[in-house]
Design a protein around this motif. Sequence first.
Motif, short mmCIF file in Angstrom:
data_model
loop_
_atom_site.label_atom_id
_atom_site.label_comp_id
_atom_site.label_asym_id
_atom_site.label_seq_id
_atom_site.Cartn_x
_atom_site.Cartn_y
_atom_site.Cartn_z
N LEU A 91 0.98 -1.26 0.08
CA LEU A 91 0.06 -0.01 0.03
C LEU A 91 0.87 1.33 0.01
N VAL A 92 2.10 1.31 0.64
CA VAL A 92 2.87 2.49 0.63
C VAL A 92 3.11 2.63 -0.80
N ILE A 93 3.81 1.60 -1.49
CA ILE A 93 4.17 1.82 -2.91
C ILE A 93 2.99 2.53 -3.67
N PHE A 94 1.82 2.00 -3.51
CA PHE A 94 0.74 2.58 -4.30
C PHE A 94 0.39 3.99 -3.90
N ILE A 95 0.49 4.26 -2.56
CA ILE A 95 -0.18 5.57 -2.00
C ILE A 95 0.96 6.56 -2.38
N SER A 96 2.14 6.38 -2.52
CA SER A 96 3.17 7.11 -3.01
C SER A 96 2.85 7.48 -4.57
N LEU A 97 2.57 6.71 -5.14
CA LEU A 97 2.26 7.03 -6.54
C LEU A 97 1.16 7.93 -6.77
N ILE A 98 0.17 7.51 -5.94
CA ILE A 98 -1.12 8.21 -5.93
C ILE A 98 -1.03 9.72 -5.58
N THR A 99 -0.28 9.61 -4.67
CA THR A 99 -0.09 11.38 -3.70
C THR A 99 0.54 12.14 -4.77
N ASN A 100 1.73 11.54 -5.44
CA ASN A 100 2.55 12.35 -6.35
C ASN A 100 1.61 12.77 -7.60
N SER A 101 0.85 11.94 -8.00
CA SER A 101 0.01 12.28 -9.18
C SER A 101 -1.26 13.10 -8.85
N ALA A 102 -1.91 12.90 -7.68
CA ALA A 102 -3.04 13.53 -7.39
C ALA A 102 -2.60 15.02 -6.77
N MET A 103 -1.39 15.20 -6.31
CA MET A 103 -1.07 16.57 -5.72
C MET A 103 -1.97 17.05 -4.43
N ILE A 104 -2.00 16.08 -3.52
CA ILE A 104 -3.04 16.42 -2.58
C ILE A 104 -2.31 16.90 -1.25
N GLN A 105 -0.90 17.05 -1.52
CA GLN A 105 -0.06 17.48 -0.30
C GLN A 105 -0.33 18.77 -0.03
N ILE A 223 -9.35 10.35 -1.02
CA ILE A 223 -8.26 9.47 -1.41
C ILE A 223 -7.74 8.46 -0.44
N THR A 224 -8.03 9.21 0.74
CA THR A 224 -7.51 8.29 1.94
C THR A 224 -8.64 7.38 2.26
N ILE A 225 -9.87 7.61 1.98
CA ILE A 225 -11.04 6.53 2.33
C ILE A 225 -10.57 5.32 1.27
N CYS A 226 -10.53 5.72 -0.13
CA CYS A 226 -10.25 4.96 -1.28
C CYS A 226 -9.11 3.89 -0.73
N CYS A 227 -7.97 4.52 -0.34
CA CYS A 227 -6.73 3.92 -0.13
C CYS A 227 -6.70 2.99 1.07
N ALA A 228 -7.60 3.44 2.03
CA ALA A 228 -7.98 2.41 3.12
C ALA A 228 -8.87 1.35 2.73
N ALA A 229 -9.83 1.62 1.89
CA ALA A 229 -10.78 0.72 1.39
C ALA A 229 -9.87 -0.45 0.40
N ILE A 230 -8.92 -0.01 -0.30
CA ILE A 230 -8.13 -0.83 -1.08
C ILE A 230 -7.10 -1.61 -0.33
N GLY A 231 -6.68 -1.17 0.89
CA GLY A 231 -5.73 -1.93 1.99
C GLY A 231 -6.71 -3.10 2.62
N VAL A 232 -7.89 -2.70 2.84
CA VAL A 232 -8.62 -3.79 3.44
C VAL A 232 -9.06 -4.80 2.52
N THR A 233 -9.20 -4.42 1.26
CA THR A 233 -9.58 -5.39 0.31
C THR A 233 -8.25 -6.23 -0.13
N LEU A 234 -6.93 -5.89 -0.05
CA LEU A 234 -5.92 -6.49 -0.33
C LEU A 234 -5.73 -7.39 0.74
N VAL A 235 -5.70 -6.94 2.07
CA VAL A 235 -5.45 -7.95 3.15
C VAL A 235 -6.26 -9.13 3.19
#
Length: 256
Positions: A91-105, A223-235
């Motif tokens: 998830l860290v790898i996926f979140i890093s890519l999403i954060t850089n692309s979405a510019m939400i920082q 995006i935080t919710i979606c990433c958390a949902a993806i993490g729950v799905t992957l686990v």
Amino acid sequence: MNVLVLLAGLLFVFMAIIGGKKGIRSFIALFLNFGVIIMTVFFMNAPTLNPVILTLIACLFISCINLFYINEVNWTTKTAFLATILTTIVLVIFISLITNSAMIQGFGEEETEEMGMFSFYIGLDFVKIAVSVIIMSTIGAITDAAIAIASPMREMHFHHPNIERKELFRFGLSIGRDILGTSTNTLFFAFFGGYLALLIWFKDLSYSLGEIINSKVFSSELITICCAAIGVTLVIPITAYITAYFLVRKQADSTN
């Protein structure tokens, strides 16, 4: 302060009555997790330390507290811990890519008026801070899902020791499908419950639907919710596979 003490006392009493010793350990774990988070935030002020690495270390301690301290060390918690760590790394790898692309920082334009008197040059990488925030927001849901799958799989293997690995894996997936909907909905409504005032503020500002969706404040939380949902799905499949592998292997070793 008196209200906080009263609520904490009521929580302790209810957890002790309903949960027994495990309920008391769960209550203590709340403060231990809070201490880990505070220490992580404290060390993030050091510009030489990577916030993402610090967050991963914090997630490691939080997982140990939630799994090993509350539920003790056994095959269920071991497999759930391993699944949690593997899922978090992916998830860290996926979140890093999403954060850089979405510019939400960083901060949204709605927050600049209140923070205009402060300096934004704090010497920290806001991209890494955004990744750390999302990771920290997902670790609890991932840990809960992992233990919720590993525990019934252990019970199934205990009552049916000759069950095949594939059948046990399918059983874990079926359990995961049952909790997937409730877990994702919990994350979703937690967001709207916590940010209801933000939505009302958007209404007062006469934001259109497009402006709300493209707002940095709103999109970062979504995006935080979606990433958390993806993490729950992957686990779910990760936990089911790891638990099935170790339980069947343990049974084979004991038979031999």
